[in-house]
Write a protein that holds these residues in place. Structure first.
Motif, short mmCIF file in Angstrom:
data_model
loop_
_atom_site.label_atom_id
_atom_site.label_comp_id
_atom_site.label_asym_id
_atom_site.label_seq_id
_atom_site.Cartn_x
_atom_site.Cartn_y
_atom_site.Cartn_z
N LEU A 7 0.87 -1.18 0.00
CA LEU A 7 0.00 0.00 0.00
C LEU A 7 0.91 1.22 0.00
O LEU A 7 1.83 1.32 0.81
CB LEU A 7 -0.90 0.00 1.24
CG LEU A 7 -1.87 -1.16 1.32
CD1 LEU A 7 -2.58 -1.17 2.67
CD2 LEU A 7 -2.88 -1.11 0.19
N ARG A 8 0.66 2.13 -0.91
CA ARG A 8 1.53 3.30 -1.07
C ARG A 8 0.72 4.59 -1.09
O ARG A 8 -0.42 4.61 -1.52
CB ARG A 8 2.33 3.19 -2.36
CG ARG A 8 3.23 1.96 -2.38
CD ARG A 8 4.12 1.92 -3.61
NE ARG A 8 4.92 0.71 -3.60
CZ ARG A 8 6.05 0.56 -2.93
NH1 ARG A 8 6.54 1.57 -2.23
NH2 ARG A 8 6.71 -0.57 -2.96
N LYS A 9 1.38 5.64 -0.64
CA LYS A 9 0.82 6.99 -0.75
C LYS A 9 1.89 7.83 -1.43
O LYS A 9 2.99 7.99 -0.91
CB LYS A 9 0.50 7.55 0.64
CG LYS A 9 -0.14 8.93 0.61
CD LYS A 9 -0.52 9.37 2.00
CE LYS A 9 -1.23 10.72 1.93
NZ LYS A 9 -1.67 11.14 3.27
N LYS A 10 1.55 8.33 -2.62
CA LYS A 10 2.49 9.10 -3.44
C LYS A 10 3.80 8.34 -3.62
O LYS A 10 4.88 8.90 -3.52
CB LYS A 10 2.73 10.48 -2.84
CG LYS A 10 1.49 11.34 -2.81
CD LYS A 10 1.77 12.72 -2.27
CE LYS A 10 0.48 13.53 -2.25
NZ LYS A 10 0.65 14.85 -1.70
N GLY A 11 3.70 7.04 -3.84
CA GLY A 11 4.86 6.20 -4.10
C GLY A 11 5.57 5.68 -2.86
O GLY A 11 6.36 4.75 -2.93
N LYS A 12 5.27 6.25 -1.70
CA LYS A 12 5.93 5.84 -0.46
C LYS A 12 5.15 4.71 0.21
O LYS A 12 3.93 4.80 0.37
CB LYS A 12 6.04 7.03 0.49
CG LYS A 12 6.80 6.70 1.75
CD LYS A 12 6.89 7.90 2.66
CE LYS A 12 7.63 7.46 3.93
NZ LYS A 12 7.41 8.31 5.03
N LEU A 13 5.86 3.66 0.59
CA LEU A 13 5.23 2.52 1.24
C LEU A 13 4.65 2.94 2.59
O LEU A 13 5.35 3.54 3.41
CB LEU A 13 6.26 1.40 1.45
CG LEU A 13 5.72 0.10 2.02
CD1 LEU A 13 4.76 -0.58 1.04
CD2 LEU A 13 6.88 -0.84 2.35
N ILE A 14 3.37 2.64 2.81
CA ILE A 14 2.71 2.99 4.08
C ILE A 14 2.16 1.76 4.80
O ILE A 14 1.74 1.85 5.95
CB ILE A 14 1.59 4.03 3.87
CG1 ILE A 14 0.52 3.50 2.91
CG2 ILE A 14 2.16 5.37 3.41
CD1 ILE A 14 -0.73 4.35 2.84
N GLY A 15 2.13 0.62 4.12
CA GLY A 15 1.60 -0.59 4.72
C GLY A 15 1.44 -1.68 3.69
O GLY A 15 2.00 -1.61 2.60
N TYR A 16 0.66 -2.69 4.06
CA TYR A 16 0.44 -3.83 3.17
C TYR A 16 -0.84 -4.55 3.58
O TYR A 16 -1.39 -4.32 4.64
CB TYR A 16 1.63 -4.79 3.22
CG TYR A 16 1.90 -5.37 4.58
CD1 TYR A 16 1.34 -6.59 4.96
CD2 TYR A 16 2.71 -4.71 5.51
CE1 TYR A 16 1.57 -7.12 6.21
CE2 TYR A 16 2.94 -5.23 6.76
CZ TYR A 16 2.38 -6.44 7.11
OH TYR A 16 2.60 -6.97 8.36
N TYR A 17 -1.29 -5.43 2.69
CA TYR A 17 -2.41 -6.31 3.03
C TYR A 17 -2.25 -7.63 2.31
O TYR A 17 -1.45 -7.76 1.38
CB TYR A 17 -3.76 -5.65 2.73
CG TYR A 17 -4.19 -5.64 1.28
CD1 TYR A 17 -5.08 -6.59 0.79
CD2 TYR A 17 -3.73 -4.66 0.40
CE1 TYR A 17 -5.49 -6.58 -0.53
CE2 TYR A 17 -4.14 -4.64 -0.91
CZ TYR A 17 -5.02 -5.59 -1.38
OH TYR A 17 -5.42 -5.57 -2.69
N GLU A 18 -3.00 -8.62 2.81
CA GLU A 18 -2.97 -9.93 2.20
C GLU A 18 -4.18 -10.07 1.29
O GLU A 18 -5.30 -9.76 1.69
CB GLU A 18 -3.02 -10.99 3.31
CG GLU A 18 -2.63 -12.36 2.85
CD GLU A 18 -2.44 -13.29 4.04
OE1 GLU A 18 -1.31 -13.71 4.29
OE2 GLU A 18 -3.45 -13.60 4.71
N LYS A 19 -3.94 -10.52 0.06
CA LYS A 19 -5.00 -10.65 -0.95
C LYS A 19 -5.26 -12.15 -1.17
O LYS A 19 -4.32 -12.92 -1.37
CB LYS A 19 -4.52 -9.99 -2.24
CG LYS A 19 -5.41 -10.16 -3.43
CD LYS A 19 -4.74 -9.53 -4.65
CE LYS A 19 -5.44 -9.89 -5.92
NZ LYS A 19 -6.34 -8.86 -6.37
N HIS A 20 -6.52 -12.54 -1.12
CA HIS A 20 -6.92 -13.93 -1.31
C HIS A 20 -7.68 -14.05 -2.62
O HIS A 20 -8.62 -13.30 -2.85
CB HIS A 20 -7.83 -14.39 -0.17
CG HIS A 20 -7.17 -14.31 1.16
ND1 HIS A 20 -6.74 -15.41 1.84
CD2 HIS A 20 -6.85 -13.24 1.94
CE1 HIS A 20 -6.19 -15.04 2.98
NE2 HIS A 20 -6.25 -13.72 3.06
#
Length: 144
Positions: free
Chosen positions: A112-125
């Motif tokens: 997950l990014r905001k203006k290209g900067k990594l801010i987090g992540y999630y798991e996709k099923h």
């Protein structure tokens, strides 16, 4: 000029909130579990499907907890490795993590990014089972 700038700011804020509502609705209506984490691995959001799926582990009470506490040592290291890989380039945004044979689904981690900067992540099923609902079944499937 100050009054006009204030109006523009208000309108921008209103538009952003409208868009935010659409994105939240997309996530909330997804029948697959979505757990969003920040870079400290804290669970910041769970959609209703995730809350239901992880009810035995605490459901909504998991929000604010560290995702790594829910995993074995090998999985913890893999998660940290993937987040490090996400951080190394804004082109690194998705990685396949495993296939769950029992549920017939592939699982991915997504940056997950905001203006290209990594801010987090999630798991996709992604489930591989064929859909059983009839196409455009507006009444029968949902008891309407």
């Amino acid at each position: 000029m100050i009054i006009q700038t204030g109006k523009i700011m208000k309108n921008s804020r209103r538009l952003f909130q409208k868009k935010e509502s659409f994105f939240k609705s997309i996530i909330d209506q997804d029948t697959n579990q979505i757990v969003i984490c920040n870079l400290k691995h804290e669970i910041v959001y769970m959609n209703p499907a995730a809350i239901k799926n992880y009810a035995k582990r605490g459901g909504e009470k998991l929000i604010g907890q560290n995702l790594l506490d829910c995993h074995n040592p090998a999985s913890k290291e893999k998660i940290k490795q993937v987040v490090e890989w996400f951080s190394s380039s804004d082109k690194h945004n998705i990685v396949y993590t495993f296939h769950n044979e029992q549920q017939n689904k592939d699982v991915y981690m997504v940056a997950l990014r905001k203006k290209g900067k990594l801010i987090g992540y999630y798991e996709k099923h992604e489930f591989r089972n064929r859909e059983t609902m009839k196409p455009y079944d507006l009444w029968d499937s949902y008891g309407m």
